[in-house]
Design a protein around this motif. Sequence first.
Motif, PDB file in Angstrom:
ATOM      1  N   TYR A 147       0.785  -1.229   0.000  1.00 57.17           N
ATOM      2  CA  TYR A 147       0.000   0.000   0.000  1.00 57.17           C
ATOM      3  C   TYR A 147       0.824   1.289   0.000  1.00 57.17           C
ATOM      4  CZ  TYR A 147      -4.066  -2.915   0.986  1.00 57.17           C
ATOM      5  OH  TYR A 147      -5.065  -3.856   0.903  1.00 57.17           O
ATOM      6  N   LEU A 148       2.133   1.184  -0.076  1.00 60.55           N
ATOM      7  CA  LEU A 148       2.999   2.356   0.070  1.00 60.55           C
ATOM      8  C   LEU A 148       2.598   3.523  -0.825  1.00 60.55           C
ATOM      9  CD1 LEU A 148       5.553   3.548   1.398  1.00 60.55           C
ATOM     10  CD2 LEU A 148       6.861   2.616  -0.528  1.00 60.55           C
ATOM     11  N   GLN A 149       2.402   3.276  -2.114  1.00 63.55           N
ATOM     12  CA  GLN A 149       2.083   4.358  -3.042  1.00 63.55           C
ATOM     13  C   GLN A 149       0.702   4.953  -2.785  1.00 63.55           C
ATOM     14  OE1 GLN A 149       4.479   5.606  -4.867  1.00 63.55           O
ATOM     15  NE2 GLN A 149       5.797   3.954  -4.101  1.00 63.55           N
ATOM     16  N   GLN A 150      -0.250   4.131  -2.347  1.00 63.74           N
ATOM     17  CA  GLN A 150      -1.589   4.627  -2.045  1.00 63.74           C
ATOM     18  C   GLN A 150      -1.607   5.472  -0.781  1.00 63.74           C
ATOM     19  OE1 GLN A 150      -3.301   0.350  -3.104  1.00 63.74           O
ATOM     20  NE2 GLN A 150      -4.953   1.712  -2.526  1.00 63.74           N
ATOM     21  N   LEU A 151      -0.744   5.139   0.175  1.00 62.04           N
ATOM     22  CA  LEU A 151      -0.712   5.861   1.445  1.00 62.04           C
ATOM     23  C   LEU A 151      -0.304   7.320   1.261  1.00 62.04           C
ATOM     24  CD1 LEU A 151       1.080   3.192   3.678  1.00 62.04           C
ATOM     25  CD2 LEU A 151      -1.340   3.815   3.762  1.00 62.04           C
ATOM     26  N   LYS A 152       0.612   7.535   0.320  1.00 56.18           N
ATOM     27  CA  LYS A 152       1.139   8.883   0.055  1.00 56.18           C
ATOM     28  C   LYS A 152       1.747   9.524   1.300  1.00 56.18           C
ATOM     29  CE  LYS A 152      -2.008   9.637  -3.815  1.00 56.18           C
ATOM     30  NZ  LYS A 152      -3.107  10.448  -4.396  1.00 56.18           N
ATOM     31  N   ILE A 153       2.303   8.685   2.176  1.00 61.20           N
ATOM     32  CA  ILE A 153       3.018   9.150   3.358  1.00 61.20           C
ATOM     33  C   ILE A 153       4.507   9.029   3.058  1.00 61.20           C
ATOM     34  CG2 ILE A 153       3.480   8.709   5.808  1.00 61.20           C
ATOM     35  CD1 ILE A 153       0.624   7.612   6.029  1.00 61.20           C
ATOM     36  N   PRO A 154       5.275  10.107   3.201  1.00 61.80           N
ATOM     37  CA  PRO A 154       6.682  10.075   2.788  1.00 61.80           C
ATOM     38  C   PRO A 154       7.534   8.987   3.426  1.00 61.80           C
ATOM     39  CG  PRO A 154       5.977  12.325   3.178  1.00 61.80           C
ATOM     40  CD  PRO A 154       4.861  11.439   3.638  1.00 61.80           C
ATOM     41  N   PHE A 155       7.407   8.815   4.737  1.00 52.94           N
ATOM     42  CA  PHE A 155       8.279   7.867   5.444  1.00 52.94           C
ATOM     43  C   PHE A 155       7.435   6.866   6.213  1.00 52.94           C
ATOM     44  CE2 PHE A 155      10.792   6.521   9.140  1.00 52.94           C
ATOM     45  CZ  PHE A 155      11.933   6.043   8.513  1.00 52.94           C
ATOM     46  N   VAL A 156       7.564   5.584   5.857  1.00 55.32           N
ATOM     47  CA  VAL A 156       6.800   4.528   6.532  1.00 55.32           C
ATOM     48  C   VAL A 156       7.780   3.498   7.074  1.00 55.32           C
ATOM     49  CG1 VAL A 156       4.953   2.843   6.351  1.00 55.32           C
ATOM     50  CG2 VAL A 156       4.901   4.894   4.910  1.00 55.32           C
ATOM     51  N   MET A 157       7.736   3.292   8.364  1.00 52.75           N
ATOM     52  CA  MET A 157       8.711   2.441   9.049  1.00 52.75           C
ATOM     53  C   MET A 157       8.013   1.342   9.839  1.00 52.75           C
ATOM     54  SD  MET A 157      11.323   3.618  12.094  1.00 52.75           S
ATOM     55  CE  MET A 157      12.312   2.406  12.992  1.00 52.75           C
ATOM     56  N   GLY A 158       8.471   0.110   9.690  1.00 49.98           N
ATOM     57  CA  GLY A 158       7.997  -0.986  10.516  1.00 49.98           C
ATOM     58  C   GLY A 158       8.739  -0.981  11.845  1.00 49.98           C
ATOM     59  N   VAL A 159       7.993  -1.042  12.946  1.00 47.93           N
ATOM     60  CA  VAL A 159       8.624  -0.948  14.271  1.00 47.93           C
ATOM     61  C   VAL A 159       8.400  -2.187  15.137  1.00 47.93           C
ATOM     62  CG1 VAL A 159       8.608   1.572  14.301  1.00 47.93           C
ATOM     63  CG2 VAL A 159       6.638   0.325  15.217  1.00 47.93           C
ATOM     64  N   GLY A 160       7.849  -3.253  14.549  1.00 48.91           N
ATOM     65  CA  GLY A 160       7.711  -4.507  15.292  1.00 48.91           C
ATOM     66  C   GLY A 160       6.976  -4.352  16.608  1.00 48.91           C
ATOM     67  N   GLY A 161       7.625  -4.789  17.694  1.00 47.49           N
ATOM     68  CA  GLY A 161       7.001  -4.739  19.020  1.00 47.49           C
ATOM     69  C   GLY A 161       7.295  -3.474  19.802  1.00 47.49           C
ATOM     70  N   SER A 162       7.695  -2.409  19.125  1.00 47.55           N
ATOM     71  CA  SER A 162       8.084  -1.175  19.815  1.00 47.55           C
ATOM     72  C   SER A 162       6.949  -0.535  20.598  1.00 47.55           C
ATOM     73  CB  SER A 162       8.645  -0.161  18.814  1.00 47.55           C
ATOM     74  OG  SER A 162       9.851  -0.615  18.251  1.00 47.55           O
ATOM     75  N   PHE A 163       5.700  -0.675  20.130  1.00 45.13           N
ATOM     76  CA  PHE A 163       4.575  -0.095  20.866  1.00 45.13           C
ATOM     77  C   PHE A 163       4.458  -0.748  22.240  1.00 45.13           C
ATOM     78  CE2 PHE A 163       1.800   1.331  16.992  1.00 45.13           C
ATOM     79  CZ  PHE A 163       2.827   2.166  16.579  1.00 45.13           C
TER      80      PHE A 163
END
Length: 257
Positions: free
Chosen positions: A180-196
């Motif tokens: 979905y990266l191109q549809q999101l139109k958000i410049p920076f998308v990062m996976g953070v795993g269990g960080s939450f």
Amino acid sequence: MEDIKEKNRYSILNTYVNAISMDDTIAEVESIIKRRIPTQHVVINASKVNLMQKDKELRKIVNSCPLINADGASIVWAAKNLGIPLKERVTGIDLFNRLVELAHQKEYKIYLFGAKEEVIVKVKRIFEEKYPNLQVVGYRNGYFTEKDEPEIVKNMEESGADMMFVAFSSPKKEYWVNKYLQQLKIPFVMGVGGSFDVVAGLVNRAPMWMQNNNLEWFYRFIQEPRRMWKRYIVGNTKFVVLTYRTKAKLKTANWRF
């Protein structure tokens, strides 16, 4: 991102790593935000590298990312053995926290995605209490069906976020963001795993002395040995073998040359 890919990007164990510091990484993220070109960011560790040996699609997704940081001490160890001048370990959780702080300072808008509802609500509250000027323009738990995804993506696109943090496990987060990266139109998308879970206080990080001595994996293991033994004992063994085999191949290739 051409400069960083050309000057600081090294091949390692069928993937790549950018040999840059935390501060260099922050500067690159700011550059990404200014350009407004949707960019997927990943970090690599032994577990992900092991997955990528068999999962060709995951390997393709990770290797297409212009910025790949060394999250695990295992990657730092492998880089040293393979002659890669890695500056330092840039962990996902530390980068995540630094970027939230940056968003507060520079008035960047962020979107939080993943984990249980009560966890993500707590994370949002903790960050907003710590950073009064932080703009959390959207958040969504990680429990949904495929039919929910169009509405979720639309909400993210309309949020106007500059950065999005996705708290799924691998390889789900890599696949989802890539899709979905191109549809999101958000410049920076990062996976953070269990960080939450770490931010919310559900999972404790290792003491600093263990982090500094590359023993954070061992701390995780002794906390949950039944769940983590396969990842850290079996997985780390596979990773070590892969590293030494790669080193031997490089020596043989150099000798022939």
